[in-house]
Design an enzyme around this catalytic site. Sequence first.
Site, PDB file in Angstrom:
ATOM      1  N   LYS A 169       8.436  38.160  27.754  1.00  0.00           N
ATOM      2  CA  LYS A 169       7.779  39.168  26.817  1.00  0.00           C
ATOM      3  C   LYS A 169       6.232  39.397  27.376  1.00  0.00           C
ATOM      4  CE  LYS A 169      10.164  36.738  23.160  1.00  0.00           C
ATOM      5  NZ  LYS A 169      10.334  35.959  22.108  1.00  0.00           N
TER       6      LYS A 169
ATOM      7  N   GLN B 232       6.335  31.688  18.963  1.00  0.00           N
ATOM      8  CA  GLN B 232       7.647  31.663  19.672  1.00  0.00           C
ATOM      9  C   GLN B 232       8.564  30.322  18.838  1.00  0.00           C
ATOM     10  OE1 GLN B 232       9.087  33.377  22.339  1.00  0.00           O
ATOM     11  NE2 GLN B 232      10.986  31.931  21.564  1.00  0.00           N
TER      12      GLN B 232
ATOM     13  N   ASP C  13       8.247  40.382  15.146  1.00  0.00           N
ATOM     14  CA  ASP C  13       9.564  39.999  15.117  1.00  0.00           C
ATOM     15  C   ASP C  13      10.531  40.294  13.852  1.00  0.00           C
ATOM     16  OD1 ASP C  13      10.531  38.377  17.121  1.00  0.00           O
ATOM     17  OD2 ASP C  13       9.353  36.526  16.651  1.00  0.00           O
TER      18      ASP C  13
END
Length: 287
Positions: free
Chosen positions: A52, A96, A119
């Site tokens: 990422k 995460q 997200d």
Amino acid sequence: MGIIDGKAISQAVKDEVKAEVAGIAARGGRVPCLCVIIVGENPASQVYVRNKVKAAAYTGMESRQIELPESVSEDELLAQIRSLNEDPAVDGILVQLPLPKHIDEEKVLVAIAPEKDVDGFHPSNVAGLWIGKDCIVPCTPAGVMRLLDSTGVDLTGKTAVVVGRSNIVGKPVAKLLLDRNATVVIAHSRTADLGAVCRQADVLVAAVGRAGLITGEMVKPGAIVIDVGINRMPDGRLCGDVDFASCADVASWITPVPGGVGPMTIAMLMKNTLRCYLQNFKSASRK
Ligand code: NDP
């Protein structure tokens, strides 16, 4: 049969973002900033986070990586998120997953400011998706739609079967397909006669986590087959939920694993970060 090239399409998405970021930088603007928080030392999470950060650098965005020890308390993590929520130089916040067992994942996701929730997991973004608001969509489902778009097939009136009903993939994919006027069926572990259900699908999306669950005889001739599954085999190979060899013979379009949905997730994360930046910029200039 055509193979949907997720690698090439994800590259195109990253290049779109890169061009927009270059434009912002050329105008002398602050470039978007993504902040990724990782807790503990889960090796798979470390690889995801590294990728990422790498993708952000490729697009010209700034990124920050915050590494917290496995032993970090829930309160400390929440405090960290709150301070990033307040930081005007941070546009996107991603924690995460998975988190260590002593931390309540739901509490953490709710703590992220919805307008920085790259997200798309915050309940207000989830609700927004389901009531038809233009809001941040989770990366993998958004990537699935982009792959479907690349086929040029109009989804209106098509029967779509999504196998899997998780909050991060199955359910949002189903809603996005519904938004395109597909007739959507969601199948899961309790579905009776999965083969018969799948055989109705003009569009079949597998998001299960069972290697090779979908075989050629479960696919309607000419269907589009999207394989979200990522399964690590004992020999280290990555394998999808779809048995590629038998399904490729029957499908009109199919995604491979690797090189299908996988690379799209990170590309759509870049898109979401840019989107958050543009929204935050607009609301800051209204203040
Ligand atoms: P979950 O484990 O959260 O959900 C799996 C779903 O599959 C559940 O709804 C479950 O049903 C259903 N299921 C399990 N077994 C069967 C079966 N035999 N027949 C029909 N349905 C079944 O997984 P995720 O949604 O998080 O992930 C799914 C897959 O996608 C995984 O392989 C994951 O690694 C991959 N993935 C890939 C991403 C990418 O970037 N490409 C991103 C996220 C995930 P029930 O609800 O009844 O238990």
